[in-house]
Design a protein around this motif. Structure first.
Motif, PDB file in Angstrom:
ATOM      1  N   LEU A 104     -15.882 -11.164  86.690  1.00  0.00           N
ATOM      2  CA  LEU A 104     -15.949 -11.262  85.241  1.00  0.00           C
ATOM      3  C   LEU A 104     -14.555 -11.053  84.653  1.00  0.00           C
ATOM      4  O   LEU A 104     -13.662 -10.501  85.304  1.00  0.00           O
ATOM      5  N   SER A 105     -14.395 -11.492  83.421  1.00  0.00           N
ATOM      6  CA  SER A 105     -13.121 -11.323  82.725  1.00  0.00           C
ATOM      7  C   SER A 105     -13.387 -10.901  81.290  1.00  0.00           C
ATOM      8  O   SER A 105     -14.345 -11.361  80.660  1.00  0.00           O
ATOM      9  N   ALA A 106     -12.554 -10.005  80.765  1.00  0.00           N
ATOM     10  CA  ALA A 106     -12.681  -9.544  79.382  1.00  0.00           C
ATOM     11  C   ALA A 106     -11.413  -8.789  79.018  1.00  0.00           C
ATOM     12  O   ALA A 106     -10.483  -8.673  79.839  1.00  0.00           O
ATOM     13  N   SER A 107     -11.367  -8.277  77.809  1.00  0.00           N
ATOM     14  CA  SER A 107     -10.242  -7.449  77.392  1.00  0.00           C
ATOM     15  C   SER A 107     -10.112  -6.241  78.318  1.00  0.00           C
ATOM     16  O   SER A 107     -11.107  -5.591  78.658  1.00  0.00           O
ATOM     17  N   THR A 108      -8.890  -5.938  78.719  1.00  0.00           N
ATOM     18  CA  THR A 108      -8.657  -4.783  79.593  1.00  0.00           C
ATOM     19  C   THR A 108      -8.099  -3.588  78.823  1.00  0.00           C
ATOM     20  O   THR A 108      -7.700  -2.592  79.429  1.00  0.00           O
ATOM     21  N   PHE A 109      -8.070  -3.690  77.493  1.00  0.00           N
ATOM     22  CA  PHE A 109      -7.464  -2.629  76.684  1.00  0.00           C
ATOM     23  C   PHE A 109      -8.122  -1.274  76.944  1.00  0.00           C
ATOM     24  O   PHE A 109      -7.433  -0.264  77.171  1.00  0.00           O
ATOM     25  N   ASP A 110      -9.451  -1.223  76.925  1.00  0.00           N
ATOM     26  CA  ASP A 110     -10.147   0.047  77.139  1.00  0.00           C
ATOM     27  C   ASP A 110      -9.944   0.567  78.560  1.00  0.00           C
ATOM     28  O   ASP A 110      -9.853   1.785  78.784  1.00  0.00           O
ATOM     29  N   LEU A 111      -9.869  -0.344  79.518  1.00  0.00           N
ATOM     30  CA  LEU A 111      -9.607   0.081  80.896  1.00  0.00           C
ATOM     31  C   LEU A 111      -8.249   0.757  80.988  1.00  0.00           C
ATOM     32  O   LEU A 111      -8.084   1.783  81.661  1.00  0.00           O
ATOM     33  N   HIS A 112      -7.254   0.192  80.312  1.00  0.00           N
ATOM     34  CA  HIS A 112      -5.919   0.788  80.311  1.00  0.00           C
ATOM     35  C   HIS A 112      -5.939   2.171  79.664  1.00  0.00           C
ATOM     36  O   HIS A 112      -5.204   3.070  80.093  1.00  0.00           O
ATOM     37  N   ARG A 113      -6.784   2.353  78.647  1.00  0.00           N
ATOM     38  CA  ARG A 113      -6.862   3.670  78.014  1.00  0.00           C
ATOM     39  C   ARG A 113      -7.381   4.715  78.998  1.00  0.00           C
ATOM     40  O   ARG A 113      -6.882   5.847  79.051  1.00  0.00           O
ATOM     41  N   VAL A 114      -8.354   4.322  79.800  1.00  0.00           N
ATOM     42  CA  VAL A 114      -8.887   5.252  80.799  1.00  0.00           C
ATOM     43  C   VAL A 114      -7.849   5.519  81.893  1.00  0.00           C
ATOM     44  O   VAL A 114      -7.721   6.652  82.383  1.00  0.00           O
ATOM     45  N   VAL A 115      -7.086   4.502  82.274  1.00  0.00           N
ATOM     46  CA  VAL A 115      -6.034   4.691  83.279  1.00  0.00           C
ATOM     47  C   VAL A 115      -4.981   5.670  82.760  1.00  0.00           C
ATOM     48  O   VAL A 115      -4.418   6.469  83.527  1.00  0.00           O
ATOM     49  N   GLN A 116      -4.703   5.634  81.466  1.00  0.00           N
ATOM     50  CA  GLN A 116      -3.761   6.600  80.881  1.00  0.00           C
ATOM     51  C   GLN A 116      -4.268   8.023  81.080  1.00  0.00           C
ATOM     52  O   GLN A 116      -3.511   8.935  81.453  1.00  0.00           O
ATOM     53  N   TYR A 117      -5.549   8.215  80.832  1.00  0.00           N
ATOM     54  CA  TYR A 117      -6.153   9.539  81.065  1.00  0.00           C
ATOM     55  C   TYR A 117      -6.033   9.930  82.539  1.00  0.00           C
ATOM     56  O   TYR A 117      -5.646  11.069  82.866  1.00  0.00           O
ATOM     57  N   ALA A 118      -6.347   8.988  83.422  1.00  0.00           N
ATOM     58  CA  ALA A 118      -6.252   9.273  84.858  1.00  0.00           C
ATOM     59  C   ALA A 118      -4.829   9.646  85.247  1.00  0.00           C
ATOM     60  O   ALA A 118      -4.608  10.549  86.063  1.00  0.00           O
ATOM     61  N   GLY A 119      -3.853   8.976  84.650  1.00  0.00           N
ATOM     62  CA  GLY A 119      -2.459   9.295  84.936  1.00  0.00           C
ATOM     63  C   GLY A 119      -2.097  10.702  84.506  1.00  0.00           C
ATOM     64  O   GLY A 119      -1.354  11.413  85.208  1.00  0.00           O
ATOM     65  N   ASP A 120      -2.628  11.141  83.372  1.00  0.00           N
ATOM     66  CA  ASP A 120      -2.374  12.504  82.913  1.00  0.00           C
ATOM     67  C   ASP A 120      -2.935  13.535  83.884  1.00  0.00           C
ATOM     68  O   ASP A 120      -2.452  14.674  83.946  1.00  0.00           O
TER      69      ASP A 120
END
Length: 228
Positions: A104-120
């Motif tokens: 599937l394909s869609a906006s990845t903006f929200d996924l990137h937000r979660v990755v930011q949290y994971a990075g923290d």
């Protein structure tokens, strides 16, 4: 452009990876980078930090078949889509990676937000890799909140916190800032890897290429200069 700076011998090396989840070259590139790092006796010196870069900021929020997204973005027909996909699929298989055409394909903006949290939490690269591996293997839907929370929990993160992030707008400005900074450093696409702000690598390098870059970044002090 990336500014060169001195690198004290034996110190940590910051490896910043601008990437997008649905990018097949990012998928291949990440595995090559990990292989290059694993071949070094000082692999623990390298601190990988995921940076956000949406390839298509205008992608729809609602998931759709990747074929539909490809044709809308690049034009052409199903035949063009299959030719492009099978080429990268063959390359991925040649490197021992799974690669499903049923994604599937869609906006990845929200996924990137979660990755930011994971990075923290010190789990950014691991979380992103687990998510991307499952996505390209066709075994998970990263756009499903429960699935995303489950992957996060498997990576040692708080699944409830992931749901809270998805329900709000936490980390949104950081995601936008990452993309802007990547563009300023010279990223025209992803993957784009910057090591200690001294050397930059656009595109999915070969394992040997990443190995050379890691060696260069890990070297001792060098004269200050600007590099592309």
């Amino acid at each position: 452009m990336v500014e060169r700076a001195t690198q004290p011998e034996g110190s940590q090396v910051a490896v910043e990876v601008w990437s997008d989840l649905g990018c097949p070259w990012c998928y291949v590139g990440h595995h090559r980078l990990r292989t290059a790092m694993a071949q070094r006796p000082d692999a623990d010196r390298f601190d990988i930090r995921m940076r956000a870069f949406e390839l298509n900021p205008n992608a729809p929020q609602e998931p759709e078949p990747v074929e539909t997204a490809f044709i809308r973005t690049h034009g052409g027909t199903t035949a063009h889509f299959l030719r492009a996909e099978r080429q990268i699929q063959a390359l991925a298989h040649g490197e021992g990676l799974e690669f499903s055409l049923d994604r599937l394909s869609a906006s990845t903006f929200d996924l990137h937000r979660v990755v930011q949290y994971a990075g923290d939490q010190g789990r950014g690269f691991e979380f992103f890799s687990d998510l991307q591996d499952g996505y390209f293997a066709g075994t998970l839907n990263p756009y499903d909140s429960d699935t995303l929370a489950g992957v996060a929990e498997s990576a040692g993160l708080d699944g409830q916190r992931v749901r809270e992030i998805l329900a709000g707008d936490d980390y949104a400005e950081r995601v936008r800032a990452d993309r802007t900074e990547g563009l300023e450093l010279g990223a025209n696409g992803v993957p784009f890897v910057v090591l200690n702000r001294r050397v930059a690598a656009p595109g999915a390098q070969k394992v040997a290429g990443y190995g050379q870059l890691l060696e260069q970044a890990a070297a001792g002090p060098v004269p200050s200069e600007r590099v592309p």
